[in-house]
Design a protein around this motif. Structure first.
Motif, PDB file in Angstrom:
ATOM      1  N   ARG A  13       0.837  -1.195   0.000  1.00 38.34           N
ATOM      2  CA  ARG A  13       0.000   0.000   0.000  1.00 38.34           C
ATOM      3  C   ARG A  13       0.874   1.247   0.000  1.00 38.34           C
ATOM      4  NH1 ARG A  13      -2.020   0.038   4.520  1.00 38.34           N
ATOM      5  NH2 ARG A  13      -4.032   1.065   4.302  1.00 38.34           N
ATOM      6  N   VAL A  69       1.401   5.599  -0.451  1.00 35.32           N
ATOM      7  CA  VAL A  69       0.910   6.979  -0.463  1.00 35.32           C
ATOM      8  C   VAL A  69       1.896   7.814  -1.294  1.00 35.32           C
ATOM      9  CG1 VAL A  69       0.682   9.090   0.928  1.00 35.32           C
ATOM     10  CG2 VAL A  69      -0.426   6.968   1.672  1.00 35.32           C
ATOM     11  N   VAL A 104      -3.100   4.110  -1.928  1.00 38.99           N
ATOM     12  CA  VAL A 104      -4.181   4.363  -0.969  1.00 38.99           C
ATOM     13  C   VAL A 104      -4.339   5.843  -0.641  1.00 38.99           C
ATOM     14  CG1 VAL A 104      -3.963   2.084   0.057  1.00 38.99           C
ATOM     15  CG2 VAL A 104      -2.622   3.990   0.984  1.00 38.99           C
ATOM     16  N   GLY A 105      -3.404   6.665  -1.126  1.00 43.82           N
ATOM     17  CA  GLY A 105      -3.525   8.085  -0.823  1.00 43.82           C
ATOM     18  C   GLY A 105      -2.613   8.901  -1.714  1.00 43.82           C
ATOM     19  N   LEU A 137      -2.445  11.490   5.960  1.00 44.38           N
ATOM     20  CA  LEU A 137      -2.703  10.297   5.147  1.00 44.38           C
ATOM     21  C   LEU A 137      -1.932   9.092   5.680  1.00 44.38           C
ATOM     22  CD1 LEU A 137      -2.756  11.626   1.464  1.00 44.38           C
ATOM     23  CD2 LEU A 137      -4.646  10.617   2.772  1.00 44.38           C
ATOM     24  N   GLU A 186      -3.554   7.882   8.824  1.00 47.47           N
ATOM     25  CA  GLU A 186      -4.847   7.244   8.578  1.00 47.47           C
ATOM     26  C   GLU A 186      -4.696   5.860   7.947  1.00 47.47           C
ATOM     27  OE1 GLU A 186      -7.355   9.707   6.233  1.00 47.47           O
ATOM     28  OE2 GLU A 186      -8.839   8.120   5.870  1.00 47.47           O
ATOM     29  N   HIS A 187      -3.833   5.773   6.942  1.00 49.58           N
ATOM     30  CA  HIS A 187      -3.746   4.530   6.165  1.00 49.58           C
ATOM     31  C   HIS A 187      -2.592   3.628   6.560  1.00 49.58           C
ATOM     32  CE1 HIS A 187      -6.069   7.192   3.353  1.00 49.58           C
ATOM     33  NE2 HIS A 187      -6.805   6.106   3.297  1.00 49.58           N
ATOM     34  N   ARG A 188      -1.621   4.162   7.290  1.00 51.00           N
ATOM     35  CA  ARG A 188      -0.439   3.372   7.632  1.00 51.00           C
ATOM     36  C   ARG A 188       0.077   2.608   6.416  1.00 51.00           C
ATOM     37  NH1 ARG A 188       0.556   2.736  12.993  1.00 51.00           N
ATOM     38  NH2 ARG A 188      -0.552   4.336  14.200  1.00 51.00           N
ATOM     39  N   PRO A 189       0.489   3.305   5.381  1.00 53.59           N
ATOM     40  CA  PRO A 189       0.931   2.621   4.154  1.00 53.59           C
ATOM     41  C   PRO A 189       2.262   1.910   4.364  1.00 53.59           C
ATOM     42  CG  PRO A 189       1.450   4.941   4.026  1.00 53.59           C
ATOM     43  CD  PRO A 189       0.667   4.753   5.301  1.00 53.59           C
ATOM     44  N   ASP A 190       2.555   0.985   3.445  1.00 55.28           N
ATOM     45  CA  ASP A 190       3.845   0.307   3.498  1.00 55.28           C
ATOM     46  C   ASP A 190       4.945   1.210   2.975  1.00 55.28           C
ATOM     47  OD1 ASP A 190       2.799  -2.358   4.305  1.00 55.28           O
ATOM     48  OD2 ASP A 190       1.721  -2.154   2.398  1.00 55.28           O
ATOM     49  N   TYR A 205       5.610   6.826  12.698  1.00 60.09           N
ATOM     50  CA  TYR A 205       5.115   5.646  11.972  1.00 60.09           C
ATOM     51  C   TYR A 205       6.281   4.933  11.305  1.00 60.09           C
ATOM     52  CZ  TYR A 205       1.227   8.831  12.496  1.00 60.09           C
ATOM     53  OH  TYR A 205       0.333   9.723  13.010  1.00 60.09           O
ATOM     54  N   THR A 247       6.368   2.589   8.098  1.00 56.76           N
ATOM     55  CA  THR A 247       6.245   3.077   6.733  1.00 56.76           C
ATOM     56  C   THR A 247       7.627   3.376   6.147  1.00 56.76           C
ATOM     57  OG1 THR A 247       4.059   4.043   7.099  1.00 56.76           O
ATOM     58  CG2 THR A 247       5.367   4.949   5.291  1.00 56.76           C
TER      59      THR A 247
END
Lengths: 215, 215
Positions: free
Chosen positions: B10, B12, B37-38, B49, B52-56, B80, B83
DNA sequence: CCGTGACCCAGGGTTTTCCCCAGGACCCTA
DNA sequence: TAGGGTCCTGGGGAAAACCCTGGGTCACGG
């Protein structure tokens, strides 16, 4: 010069960022009445694409890997005057604009432009409108620099001292002082640092001298 | 830290060029196993973002309209850590890399990167690989400048004299001389003009001071 | 032929920068 | 409490930059 309404606007996109090219392409192709007929990131290839497709609009980035976008604009302007040129400007390209004005560019567009802005700019350019900010970005240089002065300004910006410049050019340090003084007058600068700033702002050093940067 | 294979990566995307965002988005979504995702062009929104989404993976441009990408990277890194951050670097951003190294960035990616390179970089970053060029872009500045020195360097680059800087900062001209001298030592410069050149090359002035440009 | 512009050189002056030297005040951390 | 870092201040002297004056050559076009 103006295009009949209803005909498809054919566009060539020139930018060295593949992602930006792709984004601009899909954006323009989503717009009705606009077709992208060519895409490249190389200056020489851009000229070939224009020669081949004779597009209505050329979306042109100024920084390209081979030749300057300014050079591309000049050649396209000379050989294929029917193609309207819209320049895509990045961050530090304000100085380029001064050099582009005499070339009859149809519009300037920031790279941060949105879908709607780009579509709008392309449509206007194809319709013959000229969108020039012209009065913005400061005053224009009244007196142009001579080749010798540009040569010395380039070295001055590179950080060389008067004595070093004199040694490199095989002239006396006093002569360098003379030229530097004239540069200051023309640029409205009162010190080297100021001259460097103004040179950057006006983009004086970025122009036509690209071909002789070899020391 | 490493991600299990088979799970969707995922992502951003943060960049202030809508066209480049769009191009990167379609490019990544075409790749199997990757989902965007963002997407945003604003620094503070980027942080939201991520929260909220905790992207990889966070694909991050350094030049943003509000806060610096460096600041975004720092905050994301602190809050975070899962990420992975891949920095998108433009032309004159070589200097930024110096400031980013201590932050543990997972990769650097030129904006001129192609589809394949971007997909590859995202996959590697998600897998825990760190791609650092580190040895390129010339020498690293050994001693970093102090805030006071950056302040004075900024004015020096703007073309101000020592006396003018002293008047603006309400300190003595001698003190300005002292700082300027230290700046020269740290930058390896022998004159103001050289210091200006080095400052531009290293991008020293482009960092975290965006928030206090108000004179 | 003579004016103009670009280029080159020089003297003599002031101002600014550059490069040493020295010391004191403050804050943070060990 | 003692250090270390940062910031501030100062003196003295050499160097470079800056500003004015005056020369000269050469090529160009009226």
């Amino acid at each position: 010069m103006t295009r009949p309404i209803g005909k498809t606007i054919r566009v060539v996109i020139v930018d060295d960022h593949p992602m930006l090219r792709e984004g601009t392409r899909v954006c323009l192709e989503r717009a009705p009445g606009i077709a992208v007929v060519g895409v490249t990131g190389i200056g020489r290839e851009a000229i070939h694409l224009v020669a081949e497709h004779r597009p209505d609009v050329l979306l042109l980035d100024l920084r390209l890997p081979d030749i300057s976008g300014v050079e591309v604009a000049r050649q396209v302007r000379a050989a294929y005057a029917d193609t309207a040129i819209v320049v895509l400007t990045g961050y530090g390209d304000a100085g380029y604009l001064r050099a582009l004005r005499p070339l009859g560019i149809r519009g300037y567009l920031a790279k941060t432009a949105t879908d709607a802005e780009i579509v709008d700019a392309v449509r206007r350019a194809a319709a013959g409108c000229t969108m020039v900010t012209s009065q913005s970005e400061g005053e224009i240089l009244t007196e142009p620099l001579t080749p010798r002065e540009r040569e010395i300004l380039r070295r001055l910006v590179a950080g060389q001292r008067n004595a070093e410049i004199a040694a490199a050019l095989l002239i006396s340090a006093k002569t360098v002082e003379y030229h530097v003084s004239n540069i200051f007058t023309k640029l409205g600068a009162r010190s080297r640092a100021e001259a460097i700033r103004i040179a950057h702002e006006q983009g004086i050093l970025l122009l036509e001298d690209a071909g002789r940067n070899q020391e």
